[in-house]
Design a protein around this motif. Structure first.
Motif, PDB file in Angstrom:
ATOM      1  N   MET A 182      -7.387 -19.097 -24.934  1.00 52.24           N
ATOM      2  CA  MET A 182      -6.727 -18.969 -23.683  1.00 52.24           C
ATOM      3  C   MET A 182      -5.234 -19.382 -23.643  1.00 52.24           C
ATOM      4  SD  MET A 182      -7.526 -21.554 -20.322  1.00 52.24           S
ATOM      5  CE  MET A 182      -8.891 -20.651 -19.676  1.00 52.24           C
ATOM      6  N   LYS A 183      -4.460 -18.581 -22.906  1.00 52.77           N
ATOM      7  CA  LYS A 183      -2.995 -18.957 -22.869  1.00 52.77           C
ATOM      8  C   LYS A 183      -2.884 -19.216 -21.028  1.00 52.77           C
ATOM      9  CE  LYS A 183      -0.941 -16.780 -26.894  1.00 52.77           C
ATOM     10  NZ  LYS A 183      -0.515 -15.899 -27.422  1.00 52.77           N
ATOM     11  N   SER A 184      -2.081 -20.098 -20.537  1.00 46.33           N
ATOM     12  CA  SER A 184      -1.772 -20.274 -19.262  1.00 46.33           C
ATOM     13  C   SER A 184      -0.328 -20.461 -18.944  1.00 46.33           C
ATOM     14  CB  SER A 184      -2.571 -21.313 -18.789  1.00 46.33           C
ATOM     15  OG  SER A 184      -2.483 -22.419 -18.800  1.00 46.33           O
ATOM     16  N   MET A 185       0.058 -20.013 -17.753  1.00 48.41           N
ATOM     17  CA  MET A 185       1.580 -20.308 -17.118  1.00 48.41           C
ATOM     18  C   MET A 185       1.306 -21.025 -15.989  1.00 48.41           C
ATOM     19  SD  MET A 185       3.927 -17.273 -18.527  1.00 48.41           S
ATOM     20  CE  MET A 185       5.117 -17.588 -17.246  1.00 48.41           C
ATOM     21  N   ARG A 186       1.900 -22.048 -15.586  1.00 52.79           N
ATOM     22  CA  ARG A 186       1.446 -22.437 -14.225  1.00 52.79           C
ATOM     23  C   ARG A 186       3.272 -23.267 -13.727  1.00 52.79           C
ATOM     24  NH1 ARG A 186      -0.400 -28.046 -14.808  1.00 52.79           N
ATOM     25  NH2 ARG A 186      -0.509 -28.722 -16.940  1.00 52.79           N
ATOM     26  N   SER A 187       3.180 -23.239 -12.121  1.00 51.71           N
ATOM     27  CA  SER A 187       4.272 -23.668 -11.754  1.00 51.71           C
ATOM     28  C   SER A 187       3.965 -24.537 -10.689  1.00 51.71           C
ATOM     29  CB  SER A 187       5.083 -22.395 -11.305  1.00 51.71           C
ATOM     30  OG  SER A 187       5.598 -21.673 -12.481  1.00 51.71           O
ATOM     31  N   THR A 188       4.887 -25.553 -10.281  1.00 59.49           N
ATOM     32  CA  THR A 188       4.799 -26.241  -9.027  1.00 59.49           C
ATOM     33  C   THR A 188       5.997 -25.617  -8.317  1.00 59.49           C
ATOM     34  OG1 THR A 188       3.866 -28.186 -10.035  1.00 59.49           O
ATOM     35  CG2 THR A 188       5.060 -28.553  -8.138  1.00 59.49           C
ATOM     36  N   ILE A 189       5.691 -25.277  -7.058  1.00 53.94           N
ATOM     37  CA  ILE A 189       6.709 -24.576  -6.285  1.00 53.94           C
ATOM     38  C   ILE A 189       6.921 -25.508  -4.813  1.00 53.94           C
ATOM     39  CG2 ILE A 189       7.625 -22.566  -5.254  1.00 53.94           C
ATOM     40  CD1 ILE A 189       7.041 -22.148  -8.079  1.00 53.94           C
ATOM     41  N   LEU A 190       5.707 -25.548  -4.076  1.00 53.14           N
ATOM     42  CA  LEU A 190       6.236 -26.290  -2.829  1.00 53.14           C
ATOM     43  C   LEU A 190       5.236 -27.634  -2.594  1.00 53.14           C
ATOM     44  CD1 LEU A 190       5.797 -23.237  -0.677  1.00 53.14           C
ATOM     45  CD2 LEU A 190       7.705 -24.318  -1.419  1.00 53.14           C
ATOM     46  N   SER A 191       4.306 -28.013  -3.717  1.00 50.65           N
ATOM     47  CA  SER A 191       3.717 -29.268  -3.617  1.00 50.65           C
ATOM     48  C   SER A 191       4.041 -30.055  -4.526  1.00 50.65           C
ATOM     49  CB  SER A 191       2.113 -29.039  -3.627  1.00 50.65           C
ATOM     50  OG  SER A 191       1.708 -28.448  -4.653  1.00 50.65           O
ATOM     51  N   ASN A 192       3.277 -30.987  -5.127  1.00 53.67           N
ATOM     52  CA  ASN A 192       3.494 -31.766  -6.078  1.00 53.67           C
ATOM     53  C   ASN A 192       2.592 -31.538  -7.277  1.00 53.67           C
ATOM     54  OD1 ASN A 192       1.063 -33.039  -4.918  1.00 53.67           O
ATOM     55  ND2 ASN A 192       2.142 -35.170  -5.070  1.00 53.67           N
ATOM     56  N   GLU A 193       1.627 -30.423  -7.285  1.00 52.49           N
ATOM     57  CA  GLU A 193       0.840 -29.985  -8.287  1.00 52.49           C
ATOM     58  C   GLU A 193       0.947 -28.675  -8.545  1.00 52.49           C
ATOM     59  OE1 GLU A 193      -3.096 -32.950  -7.822  1.00 52.49           O
ATOM     60  OE2 GLU A 193      -2.782 -31.222  -6.233  1.00 52.49           O
ATOM     61  N   THR A 194       0.110 -27.825  -9.453  1.00 53.16           N
ATOM     62  CA  THR A 194       0.265 -26.377  -9.797  1.00 53.16           C
ATOM     63  C   THR A 194      -0.015 -25.895  -8.331  1.00 53.16           C
ATOM     64  OG1 THR A 194      -0.550 -26.846 -12.025  1.00 53.16           O
ATOM     65  CG2 THR A 194      -0.662 -24.662 -10.918  1.00 53.16           C
ATOM     66  N   ASP A 195       0.950 -24.964  -8.174  1.00 54.17           N
ATOM     67  CA  ASP A 195       0.703 -23.858  -6.811  1.00 54.17           C
ATOM     68  C   ASP A 195       0.394 -22.504  -7.439  1.00 54.17           C
ATOM     69  OD1 ASP A 195       1.347 -25.842  -4.879  1.00 54.17           O
ATOM     70  OD2 ASP A 195       3.476 -25.630  -5.286  1.00 54.17           O
ATOM     71  N   VAL A 196       0.940 -22.200  -8.530  1.00 50.91           N
ATOM     72  CA  VAL A 196       0.699 -20.629  -8.945  1.00 50.91           C
ATOM     73  C   VAL A 196       0.364 -20.850 -10.356  1.00 50.91           C
ATOM     74  CG1 VAL A 196       1.838 -18.593  -9.405  1.00 50.91           C
ATOM     75  CG2 VAL A 196       2.421 -19.758  -7.305  1.00 50.91           C
ATOM     76  N   ALA A 197      -0.570 -19.855 -10.980  1.00 52.31           N
ATOM     77  CA  ALA A 197      -0.945 -19.868 -12.218  1.00 52.31           C
ATOM     78  C   ALA A 197      -1.319 -18.539 -12.835  1.00 52.31           C
ATOM     79  CB  ALA A 197      -2.009 -20.777 -12.487  1.00 52.31           C
ATOM     80  N   ASP A 198      -1.070 -18.122 -13.747  1.00 52.22           N
ATOM     81  CA  ASP A 198      -1.669 -17.090 -14.773  1.00 52.22           C
ATOM     82  C   ASP A 198      -2.248 -17.123 -15.729  1.00 52.22           C
ATOM     83  OD1 ASP A 198      -0.312 -14.744 -13.011  1.00 52.22           O
ATOM     84  OD2 ASP A 198       1.495 -15.671 -13.776  1.00 52.22           O
ATOM     85  N   ILE A 199      -3.417 -16.869 -16.152  1.00 51.62           N
ATOM     86  CA  ILE A 199      -4.391 -17.432 -17.400  1.00 51.62           C
ATOM     87  C   ILE A 199      -4.883 -16.218 -17.959  1.00 51.62           C
ATOM     88  CG2 ILE A 199      -6.423 -18.459 -17.750  1.00 51.62           C
ATOM     89  CD1 ILE A 199      -6.559 -19.909 -15.093  1.00 51.62           C
ATOM     90  N   ARG A 200      -4.451 -16.142 -19.036  1.00 47.77           N
ATOM     91  CA  ARG A 200      -5.003 -15.000 -19.948  1.00 47.77           C
ATOM     92  C   ARG A 200      -5.941 -15.381 -21.185  1.00 47.77           C
ATOM     93  NH1 ARG A 200      -0.790 -10.993 -19.838  1.00 47.77           N
ATOM     94  NH2 ARG A 200       0.246 -11.476 -17.814  1.00 47.77           N
ATOM     95  N   LEU A 201      -6.886 -14.519 -21.300  1.00 49.61           N
ATOM     96  CA  LEU A 201      -8.060 -14.942 -21.989  1.00 49.61           C
ATOM     97  C   LEU A 201      -8.326 -13.711 -23.016  1.00 49.61           C
ATOM     98  CD1 LEU A 201      -9.424 -15.519 -18.724  1.00 49.61           C
ATOM     99  CD2 LEU A 201     -10.516 -17.145 -20.299  1.00 49.61           C
ATOM    100  N   THR A 202      -8.734 -14.096 -24.356  1.00 48.84           N
ATOM    101  CA  THR A 202      -9.066 -13.296 -25.232  1.00 48.84           C
ATOM    102  C   THR A 202     -10.247 -13.544 -25.932  1.00 48.84           C
ATOM    103  OG1 THR A 202      -6.957 -12.721 -25.765  1.00 48.84           O
ATOM    104  CG2 THR A 202      -8.490 -11.947 -27.505  1.00 48.84           C
ATOM    105  N   PHE A 203     -11.157 -12.467 -25.919  1.00 50.33           N
ATOM    106  CA  PHE A 203     -12.638 -12.812 -26.310  1.00 50.33           C
ATOM    107  C   PHE A 203     -13.035 -12.406 -27.704  1.00 50.33           C
ATOM    108  CE2 PHE A 203     -13.092 -13.079 -21.788  1.00 50.33           C
ATOM    109  CZ  PHE A 203     -13.778 -13.945 -21.682  1.00 50.33           C
TER     110      PHE A 203
END
Length: 315
Positions: A182-203
């Motif tokens: 797994m790889k992930s990218m996440r961002s805190t935008i308007l709150s104090n926690e992750t608001d947006v995330a993209d998760i990539r998986l390879t099986f």
């Protein structure tokens, strides 16, 4: 004898458990820390309200569902399992992989059933999509895309932990392989926690997947798409019945050093009606009565928590 099931935690979602189990004739008791709410539901559905201790000690209860704040799921579920009762835990079953693993190991050693409430696995449209994939409608499955966007639900956990569990469960089921990176990218935008995330998986079987979640989107999007060598399928939960499941006969092929493609209009597939939560509870009742292993069982529950923890580690 029909399964006798109690509900532990009667908040917003727990009340859905209460109503559904009652409609199926399986509701045996409720337990909630709010005495006013507990008394109201007890009177409404004609079942006793019990303390957790009394519920665990009762020989009139075979199993329980647990719909509490996630940080309590593991502790309470292990008490249920230790009392000799089967348990359905709402997602996620824990906020820490070690906590999840402890619950899974206890279920194994006790011989009790552990099921996790990934309710979208019981959506008739998802079930139809999975069957189409298994029957080869899209050829060889190559890629999965899940999108879950909207505004709101700031509930003390970030967007990954709140929005991604259902999609992870569906992706794991479709991929048919639990060896995954797994790889992930996440961002805190308007709150104090992750608001947006993209998760990539390879099986390890070559299938790839991407999951996009956001709780600050100006629009809603609830889609699951599967891409294969002979076509594509999309489950769009926001479309009306009759259009939720679409087959696209799109194809891509090599022509020398280039690639060509064929574009096809969507073909909407008929899906029998059914309420996901009702189907989920029917499955849990069936498992309790027949000792069958749940479709959303212990091993997958632990894997989902491990993947969530990797995608968005908690302090």
């Amino acid at each position: 004898m029909s399964a006798r099931i109690a509900v532990i935690g009667c908040g917003q979602w727990g009340q859905n458990h209460v109503r559904t189990l009652s409609s199926l004739g399986a509701l045996a008791a409720i337990s909630d820390n709010d005495p006013v709410r507990a008394e109201h539901l007890s009177n409404q559905y004609g079942v006793p309200q019990l303390s957790l201790e009394a519920l665990l000690a009762s020989d009139q209860i075979d199993a329980a569902t647990v719909a509490l704040p996630p940080y309590l799921h593991g502790t309470v579920a292990r008490q249920v399992l230790s009392s000799g009762k089967d348990v359905l835990i709402e997602k996620p079953i824990a906020l820490d992989p070690l906590d999840a693993a402890e619950t899974v190991e206890l279920a194994k050693s006790s011989g009790q059933l552990l099921m996790v409430g990934h309710v979208l696995r019981f959506h008739p449209v998802y079930e139809a999509l999975a069957q189409q994939v298994a029957e080869g409608r899209i050829g060889e499955l190559r890629h999965i895309v899940a999108t879950r966007l909207g505004l709101g639900r700031f509930l003390g956990m970030d967007a990954v932990w709140d929005l991604a569990p259902h999609d992870l469960s569906m992706v794991l089921d479709l991929a048919g392989s639990h060896t995954v990176t797994m790889k992930s990218m996440r961002s805190t935008i308007l709150s104090n926690e992750t608001d947006v995330a993209d998760i990539r998986l390879t099986f390890d079987n070559g299938i790839t997947a991407e999951i996009h979640v956001s709780r600050i989107s100006p629009f809603r999007d609830r889609r699951l798409s599967v891409i294969g060598t002979e076509g594509m399928l999309t489950f769009d939960d926001l479309l009306p019945d009759g259009q939720k499941l679409a087959f696209y006969g799109h194809r891509v092929w090599a022509e020398g050093s280039q690639h060509a493609f064929h574009h096809a209009d969507p073909v909407y597939l008929d899906v029998p009606p059914g309420l996901p939560l009702t189907r989920e509870m029917e499955h849990f009742i069936h498992c309790v009565e027949t000792r069958s292993m749940p479709r959303t069982g212990a091993e997958e529950a632990a894997l989902v928590v491990a993947l969530l923890s990797t995608a968005s580690p908690r302090a």
